[in-house]
Design a protein around this motif. Structure first.
Motif, PDB file in Angstrom:
ATOM      1  N   GLU A  54     -12.389  14.298 -14.081  1.00  0.00           N
ATOM      2  CA  GLU A  54     -12.499  12.919 -13.625  1.00  0.00           C
ATOM      3  C   GLU A  54     -13.954  12.519 -13.416  1.00  0.00           C
ATOM      4  OE1 GLU A  54     -10.538  15.190 -12.128  1.00  0.00           O
ATOM      5  OE2 GLU A  54      -8.493  14.448 -12.348  1.00  0.00           O
ATOM      6  N   HIS A  55     -14.741  13.385 -12.784  1.00  0.00           N
ATOM      7  CA  HIS A  55     -16.132  13.062 -12.508  1.00  0.00           C
ATOM      8  C   HIS A  55     -16.968  13.036 -13.791  1.00  0.00           C
ATOM      9  CE1 HIS A  55     -15.576  13.036  -8.194  1.00  0.00           C
ATOM     10  NE2 HIS A  55     -14.864  14.149  -8.322  1.00  0.00           N
ATOM     11  N   ARG A  56     -16.628  13.875 -14.733  1.00  0.00           N
ATOM     12  CA  ARG A  56     -17.308  13.871 -16.030  1.00  0.00           C
ATOM     13  C   ARG A  56     -17.032  12.562 -16.765  1.00  0.00           C
ATOM     14  NH1 ARG A  56     -16.587  18.455 -20.758  1.00  0.00           N
ATOM     15  NH2 ARG A  56     -18.474  17.918 -21.871  1.00  0.00           N
ATOM     16  N   ALA A  57     -15.771  12.124 -16.753  1.00  0.00           N
ATOM     17  CA  ALA A  57     -15.411  10.862 -17.391  1.00  0.00           C
ATOM     18  C   ALA A  57     -16.089   9.695 -16.684  1.00  0.00           C
ATOM     19  CB  ALA A  57     -13.892  10.687 -17.377  1.00  0.00           C
ATOM     20  N   LEU A  58     -16.141   9.730 -15.353  1.00  0.00           N
ATOM     21  CA  LEU A  58     -16.803   8.686 -14.573  1.00  0.00           C
ATOM     22  C   LEU A  58     -18.261   8.546 -14.998  1.00  0.00           C
ATOM     23  CD1 LEU A  58     -16.698   6.856 -11.835  1.00  0.00           C
ATOM     24  CD2 LEU A  58     -17.807   8.838 -10.857  1.00  0.00           C
ATOM     25  N   GLN A  59     -18.973   9.640 -15.055  1.00  0.00           N
ATOM     26  CA  GLN A  59     -20.392   9.626 -15.414  1.00  0.00           C
ATOM     27  C   GLN A  59     -20.598   9.119 -16.842  1.00  0.00           C
ATOM     28  OE1 GLN A  59     -22.906  10.380 -13.274  1.00  0.00           O
ATOM     29  NE2 GLN A  59     -24.268   9.614 -14.851  1.00  0.00           N
ATOM     30  N   ASN A  60     -19.802   9.595 -17.763  1.00  0.00           N
ATOM     31  CA  ASN A  60     -19.962   9.197 -19.171  1.00  0.00           C
ATOM     32  C   ASN A  60     -19.607   7.734 -19.400  1.00  0.00           C
ATOM     33  OD1 ASN A  60     -20.939  11.659 -20.216  1.00  0.00           O
ATOM     34  ND2 ASN A  60     -18.875  12.494 -20.197  1.00  0.00           N
ATOM     35  N   LEU A  61     -18.578   7.232 -18.718  1.00  0.00           N
ATOM     36  CA  LEU A  61     -18.223   5.821 -18.865  1.00  0.00           C
ATOM     37  C   LEU A  61     -19.282   4.918 -18.246  1.00  0.00           C
ATOM     38  CD1 LEU A  61     -14.392   6.055 -18.209  1.00  0.00           C
ATOM     39  CD2 LEU A  61     -15.489   5.343 -20.341  1.00  0.00           C
ATOM     40  N   GLU A  62     -19.823   5.321 -17.088  1.00  0.00           N
ATOM     41  CA  GLU A  62     -20.897   4.531 -16.475  1.00  0.00           C
ATOM     42  C   GLU A  62     -22.134   4.519 -17.369  1.00  0.00           C
ATOM     43  OE1 GLU A  62     -21.319   6.262 -12.579  1.00  0.00           O
ATOM     44  OE2 GLU A  62     -19.934   4.795 -11.706  1.00  0.00           O
ATOM     45  N   ASN A  63     -22.430   5.622 -18.029  1.00  0.00           N
ATOM     46  CA  ASN A  63     -23.568   5.673 -18.945  1.00  0.00           C
ATOM     47  C   ASN A  63     -23.397   4.718 -20.125  1.00  0.00           C
ATOM     48  OD1 ASN A  63     -24.855   7.576 -17.386  1.00  0.00           O
ATOM     49  ND2 ASN A  63     -24.221   9.317 -18.633  1.00  0.00           N
ATOM     50  N   GLN A  64     -22.148   4.398 -20.472  1.00  0.00           N
ATOM     51  CA  GLN A  64     -21.872   3.472 -21.567  1.00  0.00           C
ATOM     52  C   GLN A  64     -21.831   2.022 -21.100  1.00  0.00           C
ATOM     53  OE1 GLN A  64     -18.561   4.610 -24.135  1.00  0.00           O
ATOM     54  NE2 GLN A  64     -18.775   6.712 -23.403  1.00  0.00           N
ATOM     55  N   GLY A  65     -21.975   1.785 -19.795  1.00  0.00           N
ATOM     56  CA  GLY A  65     -22.015   0.422 -19.276  1.00  0.00           C
ATOM     57  C   GLY A  65     -20.709  -0.094 -18.706  1.00  0.00           C
ATOM     58  N   PHE A  66     -19.706   0.751 -18.576  1.00  0.00           N
ATOM     59  CA  PHE A  66     -18.430   0.329 -18.001  1.00  0.00           C
ATOM     60  C   PHE A  66     -18.503   0.382 -16.482  1.00  0.00           C
ATOM     61  CE2 PHE A  66     -17.103   1.856 -22.196  1.00  0.00           C
ATOM     62  CZ  PHE A  66     -16.288   0.813 -22.609  1.00  0.00           C
ATOM     63  N   LYS A  67     -17.775  -0.528 -15.830  1.00  0.00           N
ATOM     64  CA  LYS A  67     -17.584  -0.438 -14.388  1.00  0.00           C
ATOM     65  C   LYS A  67     -16.351   0.432 -14.168  1.00  0.00           C
ATOM     66  CE  LYS A  67     -19.557  -4.902 -13.351  1.00  0.00           C
ATOM     67  NZ  LYS A  67     -19.307  -6.250 -12.842  1.00  0.00           N
ATOM     68  N   VAL A  68     -16.504   1.488 -13.363  1.00  0.00           N
ATOM     69  CA  VAL A  68     -15.457   2.495 -13.215  1.00  0.00           C
ATOM     70  C   VAL A  68     -15.139   2.682 -11.740  1.00  0.00           C
ATOM     71  CG1 VAL A  68     -14.818   4.868 -13.776  1.00  0.00           C
ATOM     72  CG2 VAL A  68     -16.380   3.641 -15.256  1.00  0.00           C
ATOM     73  N   TYR A  69     -13.864   2.909 -11.436  1.00  0.00           N
ATOM     74  CA  TYR A  69     -13.429   3.144 -10.059  1.00  0.00           C
ATOM     75  C   TYR A  69     -12.614   4.435 -10.017  1.00  0.00           C
ATOM     76  CZ  TYR A  69     -11.149   2.328  -5.565  1.00  0.00           C
ATOM     77  OH  TYR A  69     -10.674   2.447  -4.287  1.00  0.00           O
TER      78      TYR A  69
END
Length: 78
Positions: free
Chosen positions: A12-27
């Motif tokens: 989950e934390h890996r996906a959070l970091q990678n999605l934020e790096n792509q510019g997505f807002k993640v919760y």
């Protein structure tokens, strides 16, 4: 609009970091719980929905297809 993405096991934390790096807002909702360990109570962060992460796609509608190819993400739930 918020969508749900299923993550790979304990990533989950890996996906959070990678999605934020792509510019997505993640919760990634977490709660603090108390666990009894070694004769004392300890505060511990736990995921509210293990295996799932919420992604806001309003601002990045043209990049939604990239979510499935993100490290840590298994698939989008529709």
């Amino acid at each position: 609009m918020w969508i749900v993405a299923k993550t790979k096991g304990n990533q989950e934390h890996r996906a959070l970091q990678n999605l934020e790096n792509q510019g997505f807002k993640v919760y990634l909702p977490q709660i603090i719980s108390k666990k009894y360990r070694n004769t004392s109570w300890k505060d511990q962060n736990e995921l509210l929905f293990p295996g799932y992460i919420f992604v806001n796609i309003n601002s990045t509608a043209n990049k939604v297809h990239k979510i499935n190819n993100t490290l840590g993400v298994s698939k989008l739930l529709t």
